[in-house]
Design a protein around this motif. Structure first.
Motif, PDB file in Angstrom:
ATOM      1  N   ALA A 196     -14.627  15.899  -9.126  1.00  0.00           N
ATOM      2  CA  ALA A 196     -14.005  16.366 -10.363  1.00  0.00           C
ATOM      3  C   ALA A 196     -14.667  17.604 -11.013  1.00  0.00           C
ATOM      4  O   ALA A 196     -13.926  18.588 -11.390  1.00  0.00           O
ATOM      5  CB  ALA A 196     -13.594  15.218 -11.427  1.00  0.00           C
ATOM      6  N   ARG A 197     -15.988  17.484 -10.896  1.00  0.00           N
ATOM      7  CA  ARG A 197     -16.760  18.752 -11.729  1.00  0.00           C
ATOM      8  C   ARG A 197     -16.451  20.202 -10.971  1.00  0.00           C
ATOM      9  O   ARG A 197     -16.597  21.011 -11.562  1.00  0.00           O
ATOM     10  CB  ARG A 197     -18.091  18.293 -11.806  1.00  0.00           C
ATOM     11  CG  ARG A 197     -18.793  18.127 -10.486  1.00  0.00           C
ATOM     12  CD  ARG A 197     -20.221  17.818 -10.597  1.00  0.00           C
ATOM     13  NE  ARG A 197     -20.934  17.502  -9.519  1.00  0.00           N
ATOM     14  CZ  ARG A 197     -21.054  16.584  -8.552  1.00  0.00           C
ATOM     15  NH1 ARG A 197     -20.196  15.581  -8.876  1.00  0.00           N
ATOM     16  NH2 ARG A 197     -21.597  16.786  -7.515  1.00  0.00           N
ATOM     17  N   LEU A 199     -13.539  21.028 -10.203  1.00  0.00           N
ATOM     18  CA  LEU A 199     -11.954  21.200 -10.413  1.00  0.00           C
ATOM     19  C   LEU A 199     -11.936  22.280 -11.478  1.00  0.00           C
ATOM     20  O   LEU A 199     -10.689  22.555 -11.949  1.00  0.00           O
ATOM     21  CB  LEU A 199     -11.202  20.026 -10.638  1.00  0.00           C
ATOM     22  CG  LEU A 199     -11.333  18.810  -9.811  1.00  0.00           C
ATOM     23  CD1 LEU A 199     -10.151  17.848 -10.029  1.00  0.00           C
ATOM     24  CD2 LEU A 199     -11.114  19.284  -8.244  1.00  0.00           C
ATOM     25  N   LYS A 200     -12.760  23.133 -11.938  1.00  0.00           N
ATOM     26  CA  LYS A 200     -12.494  23.825 -13.001  1.00  0.00           C
ATOM     27  C   LYS A 200     -12.361  25.346 -12.559  1.00  0.00           C
ATOM     28  O   LYS A 200     -12.013  26.412 -13.508  1.00  0.00           O
ATOM     29  CB  LYS A 200     -14.107  24.043 -13.879  1.00  0.00           C
ATOM     30  CG  LYS A 200     -14.264  22.530 -14.535  1.00  0.00           C
ATOM     31  CD  LYS A 200     -15.382  22.622 -15.247  1.00  0.00           C
ATOM     32  CE  LYS A 200     -15.649  21.207 -15.651  1.00  0.00           C
ATOM     33  NZ  LYS A 200     -16.684  21.154 -16.342  1.00  0.00           N
ATOM     34  N   ALA A 201     -12.215  25.504 -11.235  1.00  0.00           N
ATOM     35  CA  ALA A 201     -11.721  26.822 -10.794  1.00  0.00           C
ATOM     36  C   ALA A 201     -10.254  27.243 -10.981  1.00  0.00           C
ATOM     37  O   ALA A 201      -9.610  26.076 -11.122  1.00  0.00           O
ATOM     38  CB  ALA A 201     -12.109  27.359  -9.494  1.00  0.00           C
ATOM     39  N   THR A 202      -9.934  28.295 -11.304  1.00  0.00           N
ATOM     40  CA  THR A 202      -8.389  28.635 -11.534  1.00  0.00           C
ATOM     41  C   THR A 202      -7.631  29.269 -10.318  1.00  0.00           C
ATOM     42  O   THR A 202      -6.731  29.759 -10.398  1.00  0.00           O
ATOM     43  CB  THR A 202      -8.459  29.363 -12.750  1.00  0.00           C
ATOM     44  OG1 THR A 202      -8.773  30.725 -12.848  1.00  0.00           O
ATOM     45  CG2 THR A 202      -8.758  28.664 -14.173  1.00  0.00           C
ATOM     46  N   THR A 203      -8.282  29.467  -9.240  1.00  0.00           N
ATOM     47  CA  THR A 203      -7.874  29.954  -8.165  1.00  0.00           C
ATOM     48  C   THR A 203      -8.085  28.909  -6.903  1.00  0.00           C
ATOM     49  O   THR A 203      -8.624  27.988  -7.327  1.00  0.00           O
ATOM     50  CB  THR A 203      -8.686  31.332  -7.537  1.00  0.00           C
ATOM     51  OG1 THR A 203     -10.012  30.883  -7.292  1.00  0.00           O
ATOM     52  CG2 THR A 203      -8.654  32.417  -8.673  1.00  0.00           C
ATOM     53  N   ARG A 204      -7.319  29.177  -5.831  1.00  0.00           N
ATOM     54  CA  ARG A 204      -7.433  28.108  -4.681  1.00  0.00           C
ATOM     55  C   ARG A 204      -8.597  28.271  -3.838  1.00  0.00           C
ATOM     56  O   ARG A 204      -8.919  27.737  -2.915  1.00  0.00           O
ATOM     57  CB  ARG A 204      -6.076  28.382  -3.828  1.00  0.00           C
ATOM     58  CG  ARG A 204      -4.916  27.946  -4.271  1.00  0.00           C
ATOM     59  CD  ARG A 204      -3.797  28.131  -3.292  1.00  0.00           C
ATOM     60  NE  ARG A 204      -2.605  27.084  -3.491  1.00  0.00           N
ATOM     61  CZ  ARG A 204      -1.773  27.255  -4.354  1.00  0.00           C
ATOM     62  NH1 ARG A 204      -1.764  28.755  -5.236  1.00  0.00           N
ATOM     63  NH2 ARG A 204      -0.700  26.374  -4.446  1.00  0.00           N
ATOM     64  N   PHE A 255     -13.216  26.381  -2.592  1.00  0.00           N
ATOM     65  CA  PHE A 255     -13.342  24.750  -2.649  1.00  0.00           C
ATOM     66  C   PHE A 255     -13.963  24.224  -1.249  1.00  0.00           C
ATOM     67  O   PHE A 255     -14.663  23.126  -1.307  1.00  0.00           O
ATOM     68  CB  PHE A 255     -12.060  24.069  -2.934  1.00  0.00           C
ATOM     69  CG  PHE A 255     -11.605  24.329  -4.444  1.00  0.00           C
ATOM     70  CD1 PHE A 255     -12.132  23.619  -5.369  1.00  0.00           C
ATOM     71  CD2 PHE A 255     -10.555  25.274  -4.694  1.00  0.00           C
ATOM     72  CE1 PHE A 255     -11.606  23.865  -6.714  1.00  0.00           C
ATOM     73  CE2 PHE A 255     -10.132  25.446  -5.943  1.00  0.00           C
ATOM     74  CZ  PHE A 255     -10.748  24.892  -6.895  1.00  0.00           C
ATOM     75  N   HIS A 308      -6.685  20.214  -4.626  1.00  0.00           N
ATOM     76  CA  HIS A 308      -7.765  21.056  -4.435  1.00  0.00           C
ATOM     77  C   HIS A 308      -8.576  20.295  -3.401  1.00  0.00           C
ATOM     78  O   HIS A 308      -9.120  20.622  -2.570  1.00  0.00           O
ATOM     79  CB  HIS A 308      -8.933  20.678  -5.548  1.00  0.00           C
ATOM     80  CG  HIS A 308      -8.102  21.108  -6.918  1.00  0.00           C
ATOM     81  ND1 HIS A 308      -7.312  20.366  -7.499  1.00  0.00           N
ATOM     82  CD2 HIS A 308      -8.439  22.227  -7.787  1.00  0.00           C
ATOM     83  CE1 HIS A 308      -6.822  21.016  -8.864  1.00  0.00           C
ATOM     84  NE2 HIS A 308      -7.506  21.932  -9.047  1.00  0.00           N
TER      85      HIS A 308
END
Ligand code: SF4
Lengths: 200, 464
Positions: free
Chosen positions: A27-28, A30-35, A38, A84
């Motif tokens: 979960a930590r 998952l703060k990105a705002t693009t795809r 990852f 994600h």
């Protein structure tokens, strides 16, 4: 979305069951705002020590194994709905995940991102693991057109299911939004006859 | 042949069918939060299209938010950026946002029902697997991925293959000290973490009927933990009473008309389910989990089992070694230093009342850090109005501000590596509450009793 062509590749074995999406991408991250990006954190807590150094015993850190196909135990992708997880797997370079059972939401997310979930029988999954054990560079063919997964070294092949619509999307690189947008008028007329209490 | 409740609602929402079996399903309500929506808005911008029905989408910030000092800017930079992004997106696309500081803010699955936005007969989606919670009201609610969030924003529809129908019937009377959380942990322990895959579950039976809406939400919430797409319960007077008078519920005559429609929402007597399971309420003990998926649960009087049939030795041993446990060991009596009461499973006012009633006049054990995180601003305000915050304080519990918190540890609220945490949340995956954290799922009563004793206890021994 990229078109899906037939793939000939070696595979990475992960003979663990119930791999949940919190393991695929914690979960930590998952703060990105693009795809993008990852893939670097795919399986982070299994792959790296807290100081960031690689864990030698994890399969992705073993140079013997490589390829565009990940082979995992049953109920792969259970847990959180985070797309994600699919982005991390394809970001890392996988195009196919093979398991004897997939969690529903993960399966949908994968298909929406050009990552093919191939569900095979328990015995065939076992045969794939054995082929990799015999030769880590063993090759596999994933033919979406014929819906067939083949172990090249033994010639064993198994048919896999996919909805005709999703197959068409993957082969052509289409996504669902293009299709849903084309239904605009149908949606509007549906709303006319729809129970008012539901949309107000 | 009669229809199941699930079929009645689903069929009323099919716009059209796609060749090969998928349905284009119309979505009545869409909830969004900061984590799974930014890429969807980027998609809309790239296609230069608006949100089709902005009034049917509601946003809140919950996953990332701190649970202390919410009036201050979020100090963690990436979290702040993601929450700001949500605000920008909602402004740009004209969506209602109950963000940080708003008196309606809270965990998305807590605020929908408490605001009366969640109602019987609806289709509801959210980029979050615990959307199944809303099914307690007799609606079809399920989690979706970000690509689907974009589909709903753009077209108010998703493409879905219709799941199969499962009914789980629980009749009888629960033992004292056994809560709805124990019911669902028991069911999942019997059916395993994948036992519901491909299905939508209807919960039925006298034990379910007798539950409050809060308790029903706890059950539906964890449907996803057995792999089901969602769970639902036929709406009845309990549901109608809960909805009546809520901020966004229909009012007056509109409400009466709605209730008339809601009364048609049940499974017909002769409806056929693809799969049926039955359990007896009397058989259910307070439950705890011992492993790293929610199917690995046992009654508190039992011991950690040997490798259960159907799982591989390797996976099972990996799980036990992560948890620092071994087969044959009892969970009761195990010292525990952390207790988390919160999450969309158990952070509603009823949960807080139960915990407060139990800990009133008692003190937590010295070795324990216990946190209570309300599910929403409204729950927090109600708890304060009833003086529950003072009870928590006197018992040595840390009463915090609303959010997902230690349920998934995206904010600062994490459990340290190697520590056990008895948690009222829904997932005990490796690292879920922080890298190396060992989660033991339980009911709010078991969690409260553990905090007082400093070790896992059978809450039945402490009642009376
Ligand atoms: S409380 Fe936990 S499970 Fe519920 S929405 Fe938040 S992160 Fe997800």
């Amino acid at each position: 979305m990229e078109k899906f062509h037939t793939i000939l590749s070696s595979a990475v074995p992960l003979p663990i069951e119930e791999v949940d999406t919190d393991q695929i991408i914690p979960a930590r991250f998952l703060k990105a705002t693009t795809r993008e990006g990852f893939g670097d954190n795919l399986f982070c807590d299994w792959r790296f020590h807290p100081d960031g150094s690689p864990k030698a015993d994890f399969v992705l850190n073993n140079p013997v194994y490589s390829g565009q196909v990940l082979v995992a135990g049953r109920n792969f992708g259970c847990g959180s709905s985070r797309e994600h997880a699919a982005w991390a797997l394809s970001g890392y370079g996988f195009r196919v995940v093979v398991s004897s059972f997939f969690a529903d939401i993960f399966r949908g997310n994968a298909l929406n991102n050009g990552l093919l979930p191939v569900q095979v029988s328990d015995s065939f999954l076992h045969a794939i693991f054995s082929a990799i054990e015999a030769n880590p560079k063993a090759m596999f063919e994933v033919n979406l057109e014929n819906q067939a997964f083949t172990i090249i070294s033994t010639g064993q092949s198994e048919h896999f299911e996919i909805s005709p619509y999703k197959k068409m999307c993957l082969l052509n690189g289409y996504d669902d939004i293009d299709f849903l947008l084309s239904l605009k008028d149908k949606v509007a007329s549906f709303e006319q006859g729809h129970e008012k209490v539901l949309i107000q | 042949m009669g229809k199941t409740l699930f079929d009645k609602i689903w069929d009323a929402h099919v716009v059209t069918q796609v060749e090969g079996g998928a349905d284009v399903l119309y979505i009545d309500r869409h909830f969004i939060h900061e984590v799974t929506s930014p890429q969807a808005f980027d998609g809309l911008r790239a296609r230069q299209i608006p949100v089709l029905r902005p009034r049917q989408t509601v946003a809140t910030a919950d996953h990332n938010v701190p649970t202390r000092g919410q009036h201050l800017p979020i100090s963690e930079q990436l979290s702040r950026f993601q929450v700001e992004k949500l605000t920008e997106n909602c402004t740009e696309f004209g969506l209602e946002l109950y963000g940080l500081g708003h008196h309606y803010q809270g965990i998305v699955h807590v605020i929908g029902p408490e605001l009366g936005i969640t109602r019987p007969g609806m289709t509801i989606v959210c980029g979050d697997s615990h959307t199944s919670t809303h099914g307690a009201f007799g609606c079809i609610a399920f989690g979706i991925g970000t690509s689907e969030v974009e589909q709903v924003l753009a077209t108010q529809c998703v493409l879905q293959k219709k799941p199969r129908r499962m009914r789980i019937t629980i009749d009888g009377q629960l033992q004292q000290g056994v809560l709805s959380k124990d019911i669902i942990l028991y069911i999942i322990s019997k059916l395993t973490a994948s036992g519901g895959t491909g299905h939508f579950v209807e919960y039925a039976g006298s034990a379910i009927r007798s539950l409050s809406m809060e308790a029903r939400m706890t059950i539906c919430n964890m449907s996803i933990e057995m792999g089901a797409r969602g769970g639902l319960i036929a709406p009845d007077e309990t549901a109608f009473d809960y909805i009546r008078g809520r901020a966004f519920a229909p009012q007056g005559e509109d409400f009466e008309a709605a209730v008339e429609y809601w009364r048609t929402l049940y499974s017909d007597e002769d409806a056929v389910f693809d799969t049926e399971h039955r359990f007896r309420a009397e058989d259910i003990e307070p439950m705890v989990t011992y492993g790293t998926n929610p199917g690995m649960g046992i009654g508190i009087s039992q011991a950690v089992p040997d490798v259960p049939a159907g799982s591989s030795e390797q996976t099972f041993q990996k799980s036990l070694s992560y948890m620092g446990l071994h087969s044959g060991e009892k969970m009761a009596g195990k010292p525990v230093n952390y207790v988390f009461i919160g999450s969309c499973t158990n952070s509603r006012i009823e949960d807080l009342r139960l915990v407060a009633a139990f800990v009133k006049g008692k003190k937590k054990a010295d070795n324990v850090y216990a946190m209570v995180v309300p599910g929403s601003k409204q729950v927090e305000a109600q708890a304060k109005a009833e003086g529950l915050d003072l009870i928590f304080q006197q018992a040595g519990f840390d009463f915090r501000e609303p959010g997902c918190s230690a349920c998934l540890g995206m904010n600062e609220d994490k459990i340290p590596k190697g520590e056990y945490c008895v948690s009222t949340s829904n997932r005990n995956f490796e690292g879920r509450q922080g890298p190396g954290a060992r989660t033991i799922l339980a009911s709010p009563l078991t969690a409260a009793a553990t905090a007082i004793a400093g070790r896992i206890v059978d809450v039945r021994d402490t009642l009376n």
